[in-house]
Design an enzyme around this catalytic site. Structure first.
Site, mmCIF file in Angstrom:
data_model
loop_
_atom_site.group_PDB
_atom_site.id
_atom_site.type_symbol
_atom_site.label_atom_id
_atom_site.label_comp_id
_atom_site.label_asym_id
_atom_site.label_seq_id
_atom_site.Cartn_x
_atom_site.Cartn_y
_atom_site.Cartn_z
ATOM 1 N N GLN A 1 0.824 -1.210 0.000
ATOM 2 C CA GLN A 1 0.000 0.000 0.000
ATOM 3 C C GLN A 1 0.860 1.262 0.000
ATOM 4 O OE1 GLN A 1 -3.196 -2.011 2.924
ATOM 5 N NE2 GLN A 1 -3.695 0.116 2.496
ATOM 6 N N ARG B 1 -9.555 -0.349 7.278
ATOM 7 C CA ARG B 1 -10.504 0.603 6.710
ATOM 8 C C ARG B 1 -10.859 1.711 7.698
ATOM 9 N NH1 ARG B 1 -14.464 -0.996 1.945
ATOM 10 N NH2 ARG B 1 -14.819 1.094 1.192
ATOM 11 N N CYS B 2 -9.826 2.310 8.263
ATOM 12 C CA CYS B 2 -10.067 3.489 9.098
ATOM 13 C C CYS B 2 -8.758 4.249 9.204
ATOM 14 C CB CYS B 2 -10.573 3.120 10.482
ATOM 15 S SG CYS B 2 -9.304 2.815 11.692
ATOM 16 N N GLU C 1 -13.164 5.391 4.150
ATOM 17 C CA GLU C 1 -13.240 4.686 5.423
ATOM 18 C C GLU C 1 -14.394 5.117 6.300
ATOM 19 O OE1 GLU C 1 -9.232 5.476 6.201
ATOM 20 O OE2 GLU C 1 -8.608 3.611 5.275
#
Ligand code: CDP
Length: 804
Positions: free
Chosen positions: A237, A384-385, A760
């Site tokens: 990523q 996802r945050c 997110e």
């Protein structure tokens, strides 16, 4: 016909720029099986790696016998810590300032830990050889509970840290303690709580879970000994950061390393960290002179790569009798597993948890986070945050509900009473953040109206009466949430990863015929960057989005960037894209002025062209300007039309949203049917409404999974109880509820196009909405707090324990 005049509206439409629901350009290859994933890569004479992993959660490794494995035809090497030690690669630094074993060095600290790396000329031979490596273990006592880990006589987990009373984040007060991180005014908060009219207190657990991207983690390392160049294709990523780390660890100069993230089948934070598999594949490639592929399987992914959450959060919230919040105090016991490998900006060992005051104007607050070692896998990623924002949102949104119970008030009213008002922005929070913009009351009222809130409450009350009369066994739960996120890390002055400031970048080249390529420091993992970043540029430079290629993920070609996670791409790289576009436009204006024989200042920008003010028939389109930049000698200007921008955002962006979940709960089976889910998101200026809706659907589904069943659970001796997709809840279309999406649009005042992140938000807001609905169904029967995940058994247990 190029020469036929077309209306301004048609010209805008043709660009497919900001606000256009442009179809995803990526999907042409994804839907036809033409994606290019790491495991698709097959290089000549490539070898395959596989790990011998520990079955024990805590044990001493007394011997490793590789002989039978090495005797298997096709096996090339079996690496252990002993082989890596001379290279000083048997341990590696973590993103959180700790160090982590690459291969077991004398002991193992969690089930699934990497013990030896087998390299063979075939993937199946490697797997067979793994079974032939004989490892002798001597079991040690296991601790999987962070509170027990801090007891005086708890076993010492990290013997390598013996005697070290301080770590990367300050003092360690116990052999299994990592750090205490504090923010806010503890004394002032305690004083307000001590004299408050009402105090609500609760322990809220956000359980350990794990991202579950379609593609697991992996890489192909390929050392070209002749040219001295190392190429690593991997599921990264943040490819540039991986290149820097690979250079620092291996001693190979950074320009001799090329890191490529091809298509990535989802990341969700799982692919931010550096894993032993990457290090072992690189070493094996350097040693053998051949490319080495390592791809983990699903069980390895769920057991050993970075987990998320595992926060025990003790909240205390003080208020006046009429429901005005006066103070918030939280203490977190954070279970970090065997090594502190959290992926957070360096100065934030609990990420952005201090956004825990949420959407509310709370005058004074305090946060203390204790990081603790246990015999569990390391990690602590932002699933996802944005770095622990979801934990913070869950805590505050639960505390509001608990406070409402204490006050005997409706939880919607408590929220509305305490929202930061529109006129208070930019708003300085008690825990040090400056919220850029917001209009919470408008969003909240829109949401309550959309779901018919008062009617829902009436129906719920009638249902309770019918339940009490024995006419039904189903209750209704109404889950409310108003969340505020903090995304777009971040200003370089306070956010870095391994010392690299968290800016991002975009480099644009306009081709002579009026098409373009833009390269960015981020990397899409399904978010649709190739679609949306071209839209930002289309609006900035007036070339159609369809004529702009977006390229990411190759460190040899893309400008340095910090990657994609924490919804930072739009706030940071999106801003860089707009700024680089503006540089292009500035040069284009000079070229147009020369071509039209007027002064720069006599021109104005109009969608896709520069027009002479007051003479609309005299203009040069961007395509004409692009051609001229390459074929005309323009005095005082270099040929070509290119620009680069490295963007250091002045602040984070603060997206927000109002969610309502309505559930029907069967108290006899514990089955919860999601009857309605309404999600209003405000992410500032909307680039592509269709992609935003897709992001919200995906994020809500992950939130549904986490709240309603997904977890990584351990037994007392550290066995992972749900490491396969038979046991790990991954919702399919069958379980996934229907969502209704909505929006308000409050632009960020400091972002060049006013956009905030969105990827997110639905996870951050969704988890408390689902969980609050479960709690709300049982509120009248006395339930205050029940731990997630709310699977059928746990919901049944709530009803059972309440005597229903
Ligand atoms: O960093 P990441 O890509 O995960 O998250 P993001 O910046 O929130 O963007 C997710 C997707 O939504 C990207 O394709 C964005 O360009 C798009 N988006 C949008 O269309 N409008 C916004 N205001 C924010 C994001």
């Amino acid at each position: 016909n190029e020469l036929a005049p077309i209306s301004r509206e048609d010209r805008v439409e043709k660009l497919k720029g900001l606000g256009h629901s442009r179809k995803r350009v990526e999907d042409v290859r994804f839907t036809q099986g033409k994606g290019n994933y790491v495991d698709d890569l097959k290089l000549p004479s490539m070898l395959y790696g596989d790990f011998v992993r520990s079955p024990y959660a805590h044990a001493r490794v007394t011997s490793i016998d590789k002989s039978a494995a090495l005797a298997l035809p096709g096996v090339v090497a079996v690496l252990t810590a002993e082989d890596l030690a001379p290279l000083n690669l048997h341990w590696m630094p973590t993103l959180a300032g700790d160090k982590q074993m690459v291969l077991a060095d004398g002991k193992v600290l969690f089930q699934g830990q990497e013990v030896a790396f087998v390299v063979a000329n075939d993937r199946y031979v490697a797997a067979d050889a793994v079974d032939l490596v004989v490892v002798e273990y001597e079991e040690l006592p296991v601790v999987t509970d962070p509170f027990k880990a801090l007891e005086p006589d708890a076993p010492v987990l990290r013997e390598d840290l013996a005697g070290q009373t301080s770590g990367a984040h300050g003092e360690r007060r116990h052999h299994n303690h990592i750090f205490l991180w504090e923010v806010g005014d503890k004394q002032a908060t305690e004083e307000v709580i001590a004299s408050a009219e009402v105090v609500a207190e609760e322990m809220v657990y956000y359980h350990r879970t794990h991202p579950c991207p379609l593609e697991t983690c992996g890489c192909v390392a390929s050392m070209d000994a002749v040219n001295g160049k190392l190429t690593i294709h991997g599921t990264f990523q943040a490819p540039h950061v991986v290149r820097t780390v690979a250079s620092l660890l291996s001693g190979i100069e950074e320009h001799k390393i090329r890191v490529i993230s091809p298509d990535i089948g989802g990341g969700f934070g799982n692919k931010v960290g550096v894993y032993p598999g990457y290090v072992c594949a690189i070493v094996a490639s350097i040693v053998t002179g051949k490319p080495v592929k390592w791809i983990e399987d699903r069980m390895e992914n769920l057991t050993a790569t970075a987990f998320a959450r595992d926060y025990w959060m003790k909240g205390r919230i003080a208020a006046t009798k009429d429901g005005r919040i006066t103070a918030l105090s939280c203490h977190v016991t954070a279970d970090h597993g065997a090594f502190d490998a959290c992926a957070d900006p360096t100065k934030f060992p609990a990420g952005f948890f201090s956004i825990v005051t949420g959407s509310y104007d709370i005058p004074v607050a305090y946060v203390g986070v204790d990081g603790v070692y246990t015999n569990k896998a390391p990690g602590g990623v932002a699933y996802r945050c944005s770095f622990r924002v979801t934990e913070a949102a869950y805590l505050i949104e639960r505390m509001i509900e608990v406070l409402a119970i204490e006050l005997g008030m409706d939880a919607a009213e408590v929220r509305a009473k305490n929202f930061i008002r529109k006129d208070q922005f930019p708003y300085q929070s008690a825990l040090g953040w400056e919220y850029d913009s917001g209009d919470y009351h408008t969003a909240w009222n829109k949401a309550l109206k959309a779901v018919g809130y008062e009617d829902l409450r009436r129906e719920q009350a009638e249902r309770v009466e019918a339940f009490k009369r024995g006419e039904t066994r189903k209750l209704i739960g109404i889950g409310l949430t108003h969340f505020t996120e903090i995304v777009g890390a971040g200003p370089v002055k306070n956010c870095d990863i391994l010392g690299m400031g968290m800016f991002d970048s975009c480099e644009i080249r306009i081709h002579p015929t009026g098409s373009a390529i833009a390269r960015l420091g981020t990397i899409s993992q399904g978010q649709g960057h190739a679609t949306t970043f071209a839209q930002i540029l289309a609006s900035e430079i007036g070339l159609p989005a369809d004529s702009i290629t977006i390229e990411e993920g190759d460190t040899d070609t893309a400008p340095y960037g910090l990657g994609t996670y924490g919804s930072r791409s739009t706030p940071v790289a999106g801003a860089a894209t707009a700024m680089a576009g503006r540089k292009i436009r500035a040069k284009a204006q000079m070229i147009a002025a020369y071509l039209l024989e007027v002064h720069d200042g006599d021109l104005e920008w109009d969608v896709d062209r520069f027009v002479v003010k007051g003479a609309p028939e005299r203009f040069k389109t961007m395509a004409e300007i692009a051609y001229a930049s390459y074929n005309q000698a323009i005095p005082g200007l270099e040929p070509g039309l290119e620009a680069v921008s490295y963007y250091d955002p002045p602040n984070m962006t603060y997206p927000f949203g109002a969610y309502v979940c309505v559930m029907e709960i069967d108290v006899d089976t514990g089955v919860a049917d999601i009857r309605q889910f309404y999600a209003l998101d405000d992410c500032g200026t909307r680039i592509n409404p269709m992609i935003i809706e897709g992001q919200v659907h995906g994020g809500l589904t992950e939130a549904f999974a986490i709240a309603m069943g997904q977890e990584i659970a351990y037994d007392e001796i550290g066995n992972v109880k749900n490491a396969t997709l038979m046991d790990f809840f991954l919702p399919t279309a069958w379980e996934t509820p229907h969502y209704v999406t909505d929006f308000t649009e409050t632009p960020s005042p400091h972002h060049p196009i006013g956009a905030k992140g969105v990827g997110e938000s639905p996870n951050v807001g969704g988890v408390p909405a689902f969980s609050n609905a479960v709690h709300d169904a049982f509120r009248v029967f006395g339930l205050k707090q029940a731990h997630m995940p709310h699977d059928h058994w746990r919901i049944w247990k709530i009803a059972h324990d309440l005597g229903l």
